[in-house]
Design a protein around this motif. Structure first.
Motif, mmCIF file in Angstrom:
data_model
loop_
_atom_site.group_PDB
_atom_site.id
_atom_site.type_symbol
_atom_site.label_atom_id
_atom_site.label_comp_id
_atom_site.label_asym_id
_atom_site.label_seq_id
_atom_site.Cartn_x
_atom_site.Cartn_y
_atom_site.Cartn_z
ATOM 1 N N LYS A 6 0.748 -1.231 -0.153
ATOM 2 C CA LYS A 6 0.160 -0.193 -0.051
ATOM 3 C C LYS A 6 0.866 1.090 -0.066
ATOM 4 C CE LYS A 6 -4.209 -1.431 2.122
ATOM 5 N NZ LYS A 6 -4.960 -1.438 3.461
ATOM 6 N N LEU A 7 0.287 2.222 -0.423
ATOM 7 C CA LEU A 7 0.897 3.561 -0.580
ATOM 8 C C LEU A 7 0.968 3.996 0.736
ATOM 9 C CD1 LEU A 7 2.348 5.205 -2.964
ATOM 10 C CD2 LEU A 7 0.239 6.321 -3.285
ATOM 11 N N PRO A 8 1.963 4.750 1.456
ATOM 12 C CA PRO A 8 2.036 5.504 2.738
ATOM 13 C C PRO A 8 0.662 6.367 2.695
ATOM 14 C CG PRO A 8 4.010 5.041 2.106
ATOM 15 C CD PRO A 8 3.483 4.827 0.920
ATOM 16 N N ILE A 9 -0.123 6.726 3.782
ATOM 17 C CA ILE A 9 -1.326 7.483 3.579
ATOM 18 C C ILE A 9 -0.958 8.887 3.333
ATOM 19 C CG2 ILE A 9 -3.051 8.369 5.095
ATOM 20 C CD1 ILE A 9 -3.205 5.792 6.532
ATOM 21 N N LEU A 10 0.267 9.497 3.882
ATOM 22 C CA LEU A 10 0.514 10.712 3.673
ATOM 23 C C LEU A 10 0.923 10.944 2.068
ATOM 24 C CD1 LEU A 10 2.303 12.357 6.806
ATOM 25 C CD2 LEU A 10 -0.182 12.796 5.773
ATOM 26 N N THR A 11 1.746 10.061 1.798
ATOM 27 C CA THR A 11 1.970 10.412 0.404
ATOM 28 C C THR A 11 0.806 10.426 -0.586
ATOM 29 O OG1 THR A 11 4.061 9.061 0.904
ATOM 30 C CG2 THR A 11 3.786 9.504 -1.441
ATOM 31 N N GLY A 12 -0.154 9.147 -0.323
ATOM 32 C CA GLY A 12 -1.227 8.986 -1.100
ATOM 33 C C GLY A 12 -1.956 10.223 -1.042
ATOM 34 N N LEU A 13 -2.278 10.718 0.086
ATOM 35 C CA LEU A 13 -2.970 12.106 0.254
ATOM 36 C C LEU A 13 -2.606 13.095 -0.389
ATOM 37 C CD1 LEU A 13 -5.662 13.313 1.879
ATOM 38 C CD2 LEU A 13 -4.060 13.746 3.544
ATOM 39 N N GLY A 14 -1.110 12.926 -0.695
ATOM 40 C CA GLY A 14 -0.621 14.411 -1.417
ATOM 41 C C GLY A 14 -1.010 14.129 -2.656
ATOM 42 N N VAL A 15 -0.704 13.012 -3.265
ATOM 43 C CA VAL A 15 -1.017 12.755 -4.787
ATOM 44 C C VAL A 15 -2.516 12.808 -4.943
ATOM 45 C CG1 VAL A 15 -1.122 10.890 -6.604
ATOM 46 C CG2 VAL A 15 0.842 11.241 -5.194
#
Lengths: 254, 225
Positions: A6-15
């Motif tokens: 899974k993509l880390p939450i903060l990175t995913g949120l940034g994208v």
């Protein structure tokens, strides 16, 4: 284990947050490329510590790319995964992106622009015909916006996660049949709503003046035929409005 | 409401068309309602949005397609109708003429979008040059620069369109009141044109059946109502 990642939450949120700007620098040379690279800045920061490597990663994303703006999230996720695995073939990313352009555009355009958007708008129009209380009508409009934006936001967010999880395999999930049941729901709603608007308006106009109802029917027919025959929206609109006014002048003076 | 405010609100809503978010708030039904509310007549705003909505619903902003700017047209049309309907005495005339004016503006808007997209090539070059010099700042700023340019251009278009519209529509009182009845036919045609355009989205065999169900439902509910 591939599909557990899974993509880390903060990175995913940034994208995800940046994906709202994906079309902001749409241009005739590389279409979505600037927006696409802009969305991937959090991934670049996560994967590479030094500026040269980050820039090299983002440069690779600057080639020609186009997709439906919501469905582009699948490509964002998948490219993040592919880049993370540091492929040995330097052209892989570009070939993979090019292969995604067709499915991402076709599915997204069909699903959102061709089905969900008209379905929600036509449902909202029924509200204008039936709801007399203004506050209720506004509430109903908001409900319609929610009906549209729930799948919109879901596709944007799920697309990133699914794309990242599947990586190069994401294309297997990008088949229009997978979205058929959602299309069906909104298509049924849209078609019934459009029929409703016609069925409600004809007697409404007929009550005022039967010729008005006839003009309404004729303009539907004229617009449909004109549009199929010649695609000039401006000319067709002007011709039909002028003809309708002329019918009004003639019939009101008889 | 001042034309500057109309320009600012209109261009802000116009960003939703293709540039950012795309939450559907740029659709004429929503835009006209918002403007109607801000200009003190929400009900009339909704009514204007209802007539305008279908004209531009079929436009699909795919790839490089140049679509008429229905959002800008809705802003200009709603503003003019709200200002010049004269307590509904000229509602039909103002509505039809404002829609024709709005359609012309939507054409201009479409052309401006083409120029804007050409301008974006400069931003692309700026970003590429930045990356060549190992700088990320241009890439971080380009979307906001582009949004600012689009916002400004749409603001100017809406401001000028409404200002010119003011000059033209002040002459509306020269139209004999009796003519308003003729324009009613034009107004009905506007809804008909929109329906005719959208019908082509539902051309599969099953859709005809669904359209017929909706048609019957609409007729029955009208009779009950």
């Amino acid at each position: 284990m591939r599909n557990q990642k899974k993509l880390p939450i903060l990175t995913g949120l940034g994208v995800f947050l940046r994906s709202f700007f994906i079309q902001s620098v749409w241009n005739y040379r590389s279409l979505l490329s600037v927006g696409f690279a802009y969305c991937l800045i959090p991934i670049a920061s996560r994967l590479y510590r030094n500026q040269e490597e980050r820039v090299a990663f983002l440069k690779r994303q600057m080639s020609f790319f186009n997709a439906h703006p919501y469905f582009a999230s699948y490509a964002l996720g998948a490219i993040s995964r592919v880049e993370e695995e540091k492929p040995s073939d330097p052209d892989l990313v570009e070939r993979f992106k090019n292969a995604l352009i067709g499915p991402l555009g076709a599915i997204g355009d069909q699903l959102f622009w061709g089905t969900i958007k008209p379905g929600c708008i036509l449902l909202a129009m029924i509200g204008v015909l039936l709801i007399d209380h203004l506050h209720l009508l506004i509430g109903y409009f908001i409900l319609m916006l929610i009906c549209y934006n729930v799948p919109h936001l879901l596709i944007r967010s799920i697309g990133i996660q699914v794309g990242y999880r599947e990586g190069l395999e994401v294309y297997k999930l990008l088949k229009s049949e997978r979205f058929n049941k959602y299309r069906l729901i909104y298509r049924v709603l849209g078609a019934i709503s459009l029929g409703f608007v016609i069925g409600f308006s004809i007697p409404q106009y007929g009550q005022i003046n039967p010729v008005l109802a006839a003009v309404f029917g004729l303009s539907i027919f004229g617009s449909y035929v004109f549009h199929r025959w010649k695609h000039s929206f401006y000319r067709n609109t002007l011709i039909i409005i002028t003809a309708a006014i002329l019918i009004g002048v003639i019939t009101e003076n008889i | 409401m001042d034309n500057i405010w109309i320009g600012l609100i209109g261009s802000l809503l116009a960003l939703d068309t293709t540039i950012v978010f795309q939450f559907l708030v740029s659709q004429p039904l929503v835009t006209a309602s918002v403007l109607g509310w801000l200009m003190g007549d929400l009900q009339l705003g909704i009514q204007v949005g209802f007539y305008l909505q279908l004209l531009w619903l079929r436009n699909i902003p795919v790839g490089g397609a140049i679509v008429p700017e229905g959002n800008v047209a809705a802003i200009v049309t709603t503003c003019l109708v709200l200002r010049y309907h004269s307590d509904m005495v000229y509602f039909n005339s103002v509505m039809v003429l404002a829609v024709i004016y709005g359609v012309a503006i939507s054409y201009l808007g479409g052309e401006i979008v083409v120029m804007y997209r050409k301008f974006n090539v400069n931003l692309l070059n700026w970003v590429l040059n930045g990356l060549k010099r190992v700088k990320l700042l241009p890439l971080n700023l380009a979307p906001f620069g582009s949004i600012l340019v689009y916002f400004t251009v749409m603001f100017i278009l809406i401001y000028i369109s409404v200002t010119v519209g003011d000059v033209l529509f002040k002459q509306i009182s020269n139209i004999p009141v009796a003519w308003d009845d003729y324009f009613r036919f034009g107004l009905v045609a506007i809804l008909g044109i929109g329906v005719g355009l959208v019908v082509s989205l539902y051309k599969q065999k099953d859709d005809r059946f669904l359209l017929a169900i909706g048609f019957l439902l609409g007729g029955i509910i009208f009779l009950i109502k």
